[in-house]
Structures are given as C-alpha cells and as structure tokens.
Design a protein around this motif. Sequence first.
Motif, PDB file in Angstrom:
ATOM      1  N   VAL A  55    -125.141 -33.248  50.725  1.00 24.95           N
ATOM      2  CA  VAL A  55    -124.497 -34.505  50.153  1.00 24.95           C
ATOM      3  C   VAL A  55    -123.888 -35.378  51.422  1.00 24.95           C
ATOM      4  O   VAL A  55    -123.909 -36.543  51.247  1.00 24.95           O
ATOM      5  N   GLN A  56    -123.399 -34.895  52.311  1.00 25.59           N
ATOM      6  CA  GLN A  56    -122.453 -35.617  53.333  1.00 25.59           C
ATOM      7  C   GLN A  56    -123.580 -36.291  54.045  1.00 25.59           C
ATOM      8  O   GLN A  56    -123.394 -37.547  54.433  1.00 25.59           O
ATOM      9  N   ARG A  57    -124.870 -35.837  54.451  1.00 23.54           N
ATOM     10  CA  ARG A  57    -125.607 -36.778  55.020  1.00 23.54           C
ATOM     11  C   ARG A  57    -126.203 -38.077  54.232  1.00 23.54           C
ATOM     12  O   ARG A  57    -126.382 -39.073  54.646  1.00 23.54           O
ATOM     13  N   GLU A  58    -126.212 -37.786  52.827  1.00 24.81           N
ATOM     14  CA  GLU A  58    -126.640 -38.951  52.127  1.00 24.81           C
ATOM     15  C   GLU A  58    -125.397 -40.033  51.920  1.00 24.81           C
ATOM     16  O   GLU A  58    -125.639 -41.078  51.666  1.00 24.81           O
ATOM     17  N   TYR A  65    -120.483 -33.741  59.201  1.00 25.09           N
ATOM     18  CA  TYR A  65    -119.766 -32.560  59.675  1.00 25.09           C
ATOM     19  C   TYR A  65    -121.086 -31.531  60.242  1.00 25.09           C
ATOM     20  O   TYR A  65    -122.108 -31.279  59.974  1.00 25.09           O
ATOM     21  N   THR A  66    -120.546 -31.135  61.438  1.00 26.10           N
ATOM     22  CA  THR A  66    -121.647 -30.255  62.337  1.00 26.10           C
ATOM     23  C   THR A  66    -120.938 -28.945  62.432  1.00 26.10           C
ATOM     24  O   THR A  66    -120.140 -28.735  62.392  1.00 26.10           O
TER      25      THR A  66
END
Length: 66
Positions: A55-58, A65-66
């Motif tokens: 969701v964070q990539r979108e 967050y890595t």
Amino acid sequence: MASKAARIAAVGNQIFGTVPNRGVRTGMQYLKKPLTGAYEARYYMEPIEPIARKVQRECSVVPLYT
C-alpha cells in the motif's frame, strides 16, 4: 501491636498472594483478565507488514518504508 484479625488477614494475603485493599487502585482487575494474543494471532494469520509495504508503494505522499 496488631490485632488478631489483622495478623490473620496478613497471613491470608501471603498465602493467597493478594494485596490488602487500602483504597488504592492497583490494576489487578486488568491483570486477572486472560491474555488475548493467541486469539489475535489466529484471527490475523498473515503478517501485516507485506500489505503495508504494498500500500505504501502505491501512495506517493508517504515516504517508502524500507
């Protein structure tokens, strides 16, 4: 010198592991409740981290967050 009833109560507290009630909140009612971690682990079977990464990539507003 403590009365006989007070000594009996003190011994009873030691035997049963209770604390005397002196009008102070101790939080014992929350400590006596059963733990819910095992039930929650069964309900949420897959970990949330992979879903959060997806969701964070979108979302371009939130840093990755890595």
